[in-house]
Design a protein around this motif. Structure first.
Motif, PDB file in Angstrom:
ATOM      1  N   HIS A  44      -4.029  -0.545  -5.316  1.00 40.02           N
ATOM      2  CA  HIS A  44      -4.237  -0.818  -6.724  1.00 40.02           C
ATOM      3  C   HIS A  44      -4.691   0.463  -7.411  1.00 40.02           C
ATOM      4  N   VAL A  45      -4.407   0.542  -8.701  1.00 42.17           N
ATOM      5  CA  VAL A  45      -4.792   1.721  -9.475  1.00 42.17           C
ATOM      6  C   VAL A  45      -5.430   1.259 -10.780  1.00 42.17           C
ATOM      7  N   ALA A  46      -6.643   1.768 -11.039  1.00 37.18           N
ATOM      8  CA  ALA A  46      -7.312   1.507 -12.308  1.00 37.18           C
ATOM      9  C   ALA A  46      -6.984   2.635 -13.275  1.00 37.18           C
ATOM     10  N   LEU A  47      -6.709   2.294 -14.526  1.00 37.88           N
ATOM     11  CA  LEU A  47      -6.281   3.279 -15.523  1.00 37.88           C
ATOM     12  C   LEU A  47      -7.170   3.230 -16.749  1.00 37.88           C
ATOM     13  N   VAL A  50      -1.381   7.612  -7.095  1.00 40.13           N
ATOM     14  CA  VAL A  50      -2.385   7.675  -8.158  1.00 40.13           C
ATOM     15  C   VAL A  50      -2.131   8.894  -9.036  1.00 40.13           C
ATOM     16  N   ARG A  51      -1.819  10.025  -8.411  1.00 41.86           N
ATOM     17  CA  ARG A  51      -1.548  11.241  -9.197  1.00 41.86           C
ATOM     18  C   ARG A  51      -0.281  11.085 -10.037  1.00 41.86           C
ATOM     19  N   GLU A  52       0.705  10.376  -9.473  1.00 38.62           N
ATOM     20  CA  GLU A  52       1.920  10.130 -10.254  1.00 38.62           C
ATOM     21  C   GLU A  52       1.631   9.284 -11.490  1.00 38.62           C
ATOM     22  N   MET A  53       0.808   8.263 -11.348  1.00 38.78           N
ATOM     23  CA  MET A  53       0.458   7.438 -12.508  1.00 38.78           C
ATOM     24  C   MET A  53      -0.387   8.218 -13.510  1.00 38.78           C
ATOM     25  N   ALA A  54      -1.235   9.085 -12.997  1.00 39.94           N
ATOM     26  CA  ALA A  54      -2.084   9.867 -13.898  1.00 39.94           C
ATOM     27  C   ALA A  54      -1.260  10.771 -14.803  1.00 39.94           C
ATOM     28  N   ARG A  55      -0.038  11.130 -14.366  1.00 39.58           N
ATOM     29  CA  ARG A  55       0.811  12.010 -15.181  1.00 39.58           C
ATOM     30  C   ARG A  55       1.642  11.248 -16.214  1.00 39.58           C
ATOM     31  N   LEU A  56       1.601   9.906 -16.187  1.00 33.96           N
ATOM     32  CA  LEU A  56       2.373   9.139 -17.164  1.00 33.96           C
ATOM     33  C   LEU A  56       1.813   9.351 -18.562  1.00 33.96           C
ATOM     34  N   PRO A  57       2.662   9.418 -19.581  1.00 33.66           N
ATOM     35  CA  PRO A  57       2.179   9.584 -20.962  1.00 33.66           C
ATOM     36  C   PRO A  57       1.232   8.458 -21.362  1.00 33.66           C
ATOM     37  N   GLY A  58       0.097   8.813 -21.904  1.00 30.53           N
ATOM     38  CA  GLY A  58      -0.880   7.823 -22.353  1.00 30.53           C
ATOM     39  C   GLY A  58      -1.989   7.548 -21.366  1.00 30.53           C
ATOM     40  N   VAL A  59      -1.847   8.000 -20.109  1.00 28.50           N
ATOM     41  CA  VAL A  59      -2.889   7.759 -19.110  1.00 28.50           C
ATOM     42  C   VAL A  59      -3.934   8.869 -19.212  1.00 28.50           C
ATOM     43  N   LEU A  60      -5.181   8.504 -19.461  1.00 33.48           N
ATOM     44  CA  LEU A  60      -6.269   9.471 -19.571  1.00 33.48           C
ATOM     45  C   LEU A  60      -6.981   9.693 -18.242  1.00 33.48           C
ATOM     46  N   PRO A 102       0.826  -1.213   0.000  1.00 37.08           N
ATOM     47  CA  PRO A 102       0.000   0.000   0.000  1.00 37.08           C
ATOM     48  C   PRO A 102       0.855   1.256   0.000  1.00 37.08           C
ATOM     49  N   ARG A 103       0.464   2.231  -0.836  1.00 38.35           N
ATOM     50  CA  ARG A 103       1.210   3.471  -0.996  1.00 38.35           C
ATOM     51  C   ARG A 103       0.284   4.657  -0.742  1.00 38.35           C
ATOM     52  N   PRO A 104       0.843   5.813  -0.372  1.00 39.02           N
ATOM     53  CA  PRO A 104       0.018   7.010  -0.238  1.00 39.02           C
ATOM     54  C   PRO A 104      -0.705   7.343  -1.540  1.00 39.02           C
TER      55      PRO A 104
END
Length: 787
Positions: A611-614, A486-496, A480-482
């Motif tokens: 977990h993170v849904a993308l 989720v915000r870090e993954m949202a900034r990855l190229p290709g993540v809508l 488990p992470r803070p």
């Protein structure tokens, strides 16, 4: 010396060979279904029992954060424990060149000394176990090795606990723990995307910082031991060391999926043959009963010549036995062939070292005996009626069917001869007409039972992956992470879009019932996972309480508003009583949901996600999967498109086999009933047909009169069959007991239309054959005075 009745038997079989063959095919269909269903079940069960016994499959499991190996001695002393063994396990990620998505994996330790484990022993197909002193050797599971072409001597790069390790493969093996293997979160096997490795304990313990410790214990029970008592004591011992809840073999993922399939096969092996033999008994009663009725004058003549009733009854029993012998031979051969084919379709699901096809000697004998009993029941009622007739009455023609004002009133008197004749045949003998219509109607459900699985699978995919799971990928984190992850993954190229989830293992209890599963925390207003109710309307994530899937609530015996006990199997193992705030629908497994903030407060932890849904731009998806594979905190990435592809590849074979088989049986039923009904009608009314020809009716007109009766019966039967099809589908699905999938009773208009067309086509083909026989009618023979 051949008796008169035996000569009559041979003559009847020769004269009625078309009807004999179609009735034999009808019997063969029931035999084939029985042999196929029971033999495939026995083969799966036999392979399971043999492999479990050979490999000493564990009966109970417990996971713990970290426990010293000295604790194993105390675990072995628990009353009821026969043998306990500790080991180190962990999630892994495999760096496989050219993989479409990151390959997930699991690594397990082997005992010190390079020996086989005492429990869950490996069955080596090739190579050897790792050398005791080598930390860079491993055994790989056979499913991945076969899918990826791995051989002993190859090297594989694995990320363990954030560190990259390289292992040389020394052996390829099967394991009872992974008869069914799948990526975490996926309900279907993905041999290309999930790998299991076994390495020396020192190597695995070093990778996960577990020297002198274990994080999983497996054990077997002594004869007569109480599993709940052993599990309760095991939980008590492991609680100070971060125990995550012990569980029995029935909750072990591979075993649970296999048991679900075996339970379904056991149900189908009982219900489907019963349905088929029930239909066969009914149809044979219609067909053979009418055939015997057509020979009432022959039976009466035999009685007038002094033959007792028993030899005559035995004669017809021999006739039935000859048909059953032919049908059983065809059915056993077809059932064995289809059973072996079905078993072949199971091999991608269940990885046994051997999966031989078993056809015990008693099964063909049982099928033949059942077919004979069913067929004999079909003829005895009609034969009893005829044998009770006095010989003088039996020698007279049967009384014409009642028809006239009492049936149709004034309308009947205004009808022409061409309309009256088929209506007299139908309405003058209403019971026989009803039986014939019902017999034809029963062909429709057989076709629907084969085809509706496509509709069910489409509905499952549409509900689960279009309406509920709206994301394109599901990323599991190593821990488990803070929520900023989720915000870090949202900034990855290709993540809508990205949404975090918190998933924790829990045990739900309601009265005496309990269930181990994952409790999922979702953000309020989540768009990438949208729970839905039975009417497919979105269900808001409850802020207070817990939402359960309808099937889970039924298993626990609770309803909306009731209270369930939630024991968290992580961290401090707290227990909470929560109200059931909503019920939702699910297709795969069981679902328990909470609002993520409420779940974090329940866990007494900060704002964490596991977990993170993308939602992903398709054009950038491939590059994104590679970026995620390089992130050390990503344990696994499940991609919806890959799952759907695996779903199509794995399920298609099973559905296609079922569709072709049951559609073929539906055709056999339709042809058997329609053809035999028409042939018996022709036999009964040959004198009438010949008389009409002598009076000036053409062949076409005579054929039209007889076939119009058949056409009216078919046109009434098909709509009735469509109604019965929906009932049969609901009956068979209601008998299932499968926790892995909930198959909806969805039948599309196209399936109904196809089933109707198949039955109509079979009826048309039968009608054309009968039409040819009408055209060849011997007028002189038909008009001869009855002997």
């Amino acid at each position: 010396m051949v008796s008169v009745l035996d000569r009559k038997l041979l003559r009847d079989i020769r004269a009625l060979r078309g009807q004999v063959v179609t009735i034999a095919l009808l019997i063969g269909a029931g035999v084939a279904v029985l042999v196929m269903s029971v033999s495939s079940f026995l083969s799966l069960r036999g392979a399971q029992q043999a492999f479990y016994a050979e490999s000493h499959f564990a009966e109970a499991y417990a996971e713990v954060e970290r426990a010293p190996r000295t604790l194993l001695a105390r675990i072995a002393e628990i009353p009821g424990v026969a043998l306990a063994e500790g080991r180190v396990t962990g999630e892994a990620r495999v760096d496989w060149p050219g993989a479409e998505v990151p390959v997930a994996g699991r690594v397990l330790s082997l005992p010190v000394g390079g020996e086989q484990p005492a429990l869950n022993r490996l069955r080596l197909l090739a190579g050897r176990l790792p050398e005791p002193t080598r930390h860079d050797e491993a055994v790989i599971h056979a499913a991945f090795a076969e899918a990826r072409g791995v051989r002993p001597g190859d090297e594989i790069a694995v990320i363990l606990n954030g560190r990259r390790e390289r292992f040389r493969i020394t052996g390829i093996a099967h394991s009872p723990e992974f008869v069914f293997t799948s990526r975490p979160g996926n309900p279907l096997p993905d041999d290309r995307g999930f790998v299991v490795l076994w390495a020396n304990e020192d190597a695995v313990a070093r990778a996960f910082d577990m020297q002198g410790a274990f994080d999983q214990v497996v054990l077997t029970l002594a004869p007569g031991a109480s599993e709940p008592a052993v599990i309760a004591e095991l939980d008590r011992l492991l609680l100070p060391w971060g125990g995550r809840g012990a569980y029995g073999r029935r909750d072990q993922p591979s075993h649970r999926f296999l048991e679900d399939e075996l339970a379904e096969q056991r149900t189908l092996a009982v219900t489907v043959p019963l349905v088929f033999f029930g239909i066969a008994a009914f149809l044979l009663n219609v067909v053979l009963g009418r055939m015997v009725e057509a020979q009432r004058e022959q039976v009466a003549a035999l009685k007038a010549l002094g033959y007792p009733s028993f030899p005559i009854a035995l004669h017809y029993a021999k006739f039935v036995a000859m048909i059953c012998l032919l049908g059983s031979a065809l059915g056993v051969a077809a059932g064995a062939w289809m059973g072996a084919g079905m078993l072949g379709n199971y091999r991608p699901f269940f990885r046994f070292p051997e999966l031989p096809y078993l056809l015990p000697a008693w099964l063909p004998l049982l099928a033949a005996a059942a077919s004979f009993a069913v067929a004999l029941l079909g003829v005895l009622a009609a034969l009893r009626r005829i044998l009770r007739l006095p010989a003088a009455e039996g020698l007279r023609p049967a009384r014409p069917a009642a028809f006239g004002g009492r049936v149709l009133g004034g309308v009947g008197r205004r009808l022409g001869a061409r309309a009256k004749i088929p209506l007299r045949g139908l309405l003058g003998r209403p019971l026989r007409t009803l039986l014939t219509v019902l017999g034809i109607a029963l062909a429709v459900p057989m076709v629907v039972l084969g085809l509706f699985w496509w509709d069910a699978m489409d509905s499952m995919v549409e509900l689960q992956f279009d309406r509920i799971e709206r994301g394109d990928a599901f990323v599991a984190l190593t821990d488990p992470r803070p929520s900023r992850a989720v915000r870090e993954m949202a900034r990855l190229p290709g993540v809508l879009a990205a949404e975090g989830q918190r998933i924790v293992p829990v045990r739900l209890r309601a009265a005496q019932r309990s269930r181990l599963l994952a409790l999922t925390g979702l953000p309020e207003g989540a768009a990438l996972r949208v729970p839905r109710d039975v009417d497919l309307r979105p269900v808001p994530i409850p802020r207070h309480g817990i939402a359960l899937s309808r099937r889970l609530a039924e298993r626990l015996g609770v309803r909306e508003g009731d209270t369930v006990q939630v024991e968290v199997l992580e961290g401090a193992r707290r227990v909470h009583d929560l109200p059931v705030a909503a019920l939702v629908e699910d297709i795969i497994g069981f679902t328990a949901l909470m609002e993520i903030g409420a779940l974090n407060r329940l866990m007494r932890e900060d704002d964490l996600v596991s977990h993170v849904a993308l939602r992903v731009d398709p054009l950038a998806a491939e590059a994104l999967w590679q970026r995620l594979a390089e992130r050390p905190r990503v344990a696994a990435t499940n991609v919806k498109a890959v799952w759907l592809r695996v779903f199509d590849e794995v399920i298609a074979g099973l559905v296609l086999t079922s569709a072709v088989t049951l559609t073929g049986f539906g055709v056999i039923i339709a042809v058997g009933v329609v053809y035999n009904s028409a042939r018996v009608a022709l036999q009964e009314r040959g004198w009438e047909m010949a008389s009409l020809r002598v009076l000036g009716f053409t062949r076409r007109e005579v054929s039209r009169i007889l076939l119009a009766e058949l056409a009216l019966a078919v046109l009434v039967a098909v709509p009735l069959g469509l109604v019965l099809a929906q009932w049969f589908v609901g009956l068979i699905l209601g008998a299932r007991d499968n926790e892995s999938f909930d198959v909806p009773a969805v039948i599309s208009t196209a399936t109904f239309a196809t089933a109707a067309l198949v039955v109509l086509g079979a009826a048309l083909a039968s009608a054309l054959v009968v039409r040819r026989r009408i055209d060849r009618l011997d007028l002189i023979a038909a008009l001869k005075a009855r002997d």
